[in-house]
Design a protein around this motif. Structure first.
Motif, PDB file in Angstrom:
ATOM      1  N   ILE A 199      11.939  10.232  19.894  1.00 47.44           N
ATOM      2  CA  ILE A 199      10.869  10.363  20.875  1.00 47.44           C
ATOM      3  C   ILE A 199      11.019   9.320  21.982  1.00 47.44           C
ATOM      4  O   ILE A 199      11.745   8.341  21.831  1.00 47.44           O
ATOM      5  N   SER A 200      10.313   9.551  23.058  1.00 45.03           N
ATOM      6  CA  SER A 200      10.162   8.547  24.112  1.00 45.03           C
ATOM      7  C   SER A 200       8.746   8.006  23.992  1.00 45.03           C
ATOM      8  O   SER A 200       7.771   8.726  24.258  1.00 45.03           O
ATOM      9  N   ALA A 201       8.623   6.768  23.551  1.00 46.63           N
ATOM     10  CA  ALA A 201       7.310   6.216  23.213  1.00 46.63           C
ATOM     11  C   ALA A 201       6.384   6.122  24.425  1.00 46.63           C
ATOM     12  O   ALA A 201       5.173   6.355  24.313  1.00 46.63           O
ATOM     13  N   ASP A 202       6.941   5.773  25.590  1.00 43.30           N
ATOM     14  CA  ASP A 202       6.091   5.508  26.753  1.00 43.30           C
ATOM     15  C   ASP A 202       5.328   6.727  27.240  1.00 43.30           C
ATOM     16  O   ASP A 202       4.312   6.586  27.918  1.00 43.30           O
ATOM     17  N   ILE A 203       5.782   7.944  26.901  1.00 43.28           N
ATOM     18  CA  ILE A 203       5.082   9.145  27.381  1.00 43.28           C
ATOM     19  C   ILE A 203       4.117   9.720  26.334  1.00 43.28           C
ATOM     20  O   ILE A 203       3.538  10.783  26.538  1.00 43.28           O
ATOM     21  N   LEU A 204       3.964   9.043  25.197  1.00 42.50           N
ATOM     22  CA  LEU A 204       2.999   9.495  24.192  1.00 42.50           C
ATOM     23  C   LEU A 204       1.591   9.473  24.772  1.00 42.50           C
ATOM     24  O   LEU A 204       1.180   8.499  25.402  1.00 42.50           O
ATOM     25  N   LYS A 242       2.859   1.576  23.404  1.00 40.60           N
ATOM     26  CA  LYS A 242       2.757   2.793  22.584  1.00 40.60           C
ATOM     27  C   LYS A 242       3.340   2.586  21.192  1.00 40.60           C
ATOM     28  O   LYS A 242       2.820   3.124  20.198  1.00 40.60           O
ATOM     29  N   ILE A 243       4.412   1.798  21.095  1.00 43.11           N
ATOM     30  CA  ILE A 243       4.990   1.509  19.778  1.00 43.11           C
ATOM     31  C   ILE A 243       3.965   0.777  18.906  1.00 43.11           C
ATOM     32  O   ILE A 243       3.809   1.075  17.721  1.00 43.11           O
TER      33      ILE A 243
END
Length: 513
Positions: free
Chosen positions: A204-209, A254-255
């Protein structure tokens, strides 16, 4: 050769290309009439050159499903198409090319697993989408624009088929699973509700969660999902150099939100050798990521893959990389080869000791002795190198003994610290190894008389429906593990022999008996 095949087809990757080319040459020496066709990422960006310089007759460029199908149909005489799109052909030493093939319709993909396959307790791969919305310069996905998805109902149906097979781990190969929130939420909601013991792995790409995604994930059973997050570097300027338009602060936020829900295992990736990142910057990146304390920290090394835009910028950044697969970085204008090999050694320590999660309390003890985590793992790596441990296989016991030696030869602490460390090592050892005996460097700190008394006490009070083991410590080990307080006071811990991680402090009740 036993198959007496007319055609042999190879999928080529960085890990098998050298084997495949050698095998192909031998096949042609044995029987030149056998035709060889190659596909996969290692031949997709230089198909003509590859055929000129290697034994073989055909190369499939890019996605292979439709090209390969048409190729087989032509061989069978079903179609008479001379120029198949996406196919390079060698005829009489000349190479012909059928032209670019459009990206395929995902709905035409065939589900690769069959009803009678035995997949129980295995790891399987699943593809829900192709492509990536980002354009990271080191990644082949940056050369293909757009993302295509399978229909969500089909995805759920196929996942249900796999779940019924009692699979241990299902790894989604989607490059950025959460790039389409509607798609990811529907699949995550479905997988959160099904009855299964399987784990599902996503990149996943955490920043776009989004907030609603995290709220949904918080409801998932613990251990149902594990996420791999490509942080790569925490240096925002270096992120720009690789065309990742994001700030580490956004990723970290986000992490940490995911971490706070305490039900998802996180694997965070770093890459050494990125353009514009020197040794000190990489050290900061490591410490930044490590401070989050994810379940795993993966140190990777930049690979300059064929067709990836980063390869074209190698000279600009002074990048020297291996000409052989996997094309790994050797040095840059900012990190020397010697420093790169040091990072390789550090990676081995992080993977063995941190990522295994078997040495957690030992690591916590040593971290306090160093300025930062990087310095600790680097010192441990240098100690390994000096002792020659990288050149031989250590036993499971020796991996613990290393810390006793490291403490004596590098830290050189006083008696009480030595006592404390040995008890911490014993505690971690007891959590992951069979306990009927202890290695000599972890001798049991209990007299024969007290040991007999402890065994009798456990037999009378606990050994009814299962077996238990009692262990004595020279310090209050449970208090130290819980809050870091060091009390030199005898303590007794009860271990469940069916699950050695289940422990109980029986100090007070045993002493008062």
């Amino acid at each position: 050769m036993e198959e007496k095949a007319d055609i042999i087809a190879f999928s080529t990757y960085i890990w098998n290309l050298e084997y495949v080319t050698k095998i192909s040459k031998i096949i042609k020496l044995i029987d030149p009439s056998i035709e060889i066709i190659y596909g996969g990422p290692e031949v997709s960006y230089d198909g003509e050159d590859f055929l000129i310089n290697n034994s073989g007759d055909y190369v499939i460029e890019g996605e292979g499903e439709e090209t390969f199908r048409e190729f087989i149909k032509r061989k069978m005489g079903i179609i008479e198409e001379n120029n198949i799109k996406g196919l390079y052909e060698k005829k009489n030493g000349n190479i012909t090319y059928g032209g670019k093939r459009p990206l395929m319709d995902m709905s035409k993909l065939i589900f690769p697993y069959e009803a009678d396959e035995d997949l129980e307790n295995k790891i399987v791969y699943f593809e829900g989408s192709r492509g990536c919305p980002f354009n990271c310069k080191y990644c082949l996905s940056s050369t293909i624009h757009g993302v295509r998805f399978l229909d969500t109902e089909r995805v759920k149906e196929e996942l249900q088929f796999l779940i019924k097979k009692n699979i241990k781990l299902i790894k989604f190969v989607d490059r950025t699973f959460n790039c389409n929130s509607r798609f990811s939420m529907e699949i995550w909601e479905f997988l959160s509700s099904v009855n299964t013991t399987a784990t599902f792995h996503f990149e996943i790409s955490a920043d776009i969660l989004k907030k609603e995604e995290i709220e949904l994930l918080a409801k998932a059973p613990k251990g149902r999902f594990q996420f791999e997050v490509g942080v790569q570097t925490t240096n925002d300027e270096v992120l720009k150099n690789i065309n990742r338009n994001v700030n580490f602060s956004d990723i970290k936020e986000k992490i940490e939100e995911l971490q706070s829900i305490k039900n998802i295992k996180q694997h965070l990736d770093l890459i050494a050798g990125l353009p514009g990142e020197d040794y000190e910057s990489f050290k900061r990146s490591f410490n930044d990521v490590y401070s989050i304390k994810p379940e795993e920290v993966q140190l990777g090394f930049l690979k300059l893959l064929k067709g990836a835009p980063m390869t074209e910028e190698a000279d600009k950044w002074g990048m020297v990389y291996s000409p052989y697969p996997p094309y790994e970085i050797l040095k840059t204008d900012m990190i020397s080869y010697e420093r790169m090999t040091e990072l390789k050694s550090l990676e081995a320590m992080v993977d063995k000791y941190y990522n295994s999660q078997k040495f957690t309390n030992i690591i916590n003890y040593f971290e306090k002795k160093f300025e930062n985590p990087f310095e600790f793992f680097n010192a441990l790596a240098m100690f390994y190198k000096e002792k020659g441990y990288f050149k031989r296989n250590l036993s499971s016991v020796e991996y613990y003994k290393v810390f006793i030696e490291f403490n004596e030869e590098v830290i050189k602490c006083h008696y009480e610290d030595e006592l404390l460390l040995k008890e911490i090592v014993k505690f971690d050892y007891m959590s992951f190894n069979k306990k009927k005996w202890l290695p000599m460097f972890l001798n049991r700190s209990i007299s024969k008389k007290d040991d007999k008394k402890l065994k009798e006490y456990i037999k009378i009070n606990y050994n009814r429906d299962k077996n238990y083991h009692g262990e004595a410590y020279e310090i209050d080990i449970i208090k130290y593990i819980a809050c870091g307080e060091f009390h030199k006071s005898k303590s007794y811990v009860l271990y469940d022999e069916e699950d050695w991680n289940k422990i109980k402090d029986i100090t007070e009740e045993f002493k008062s008996n």
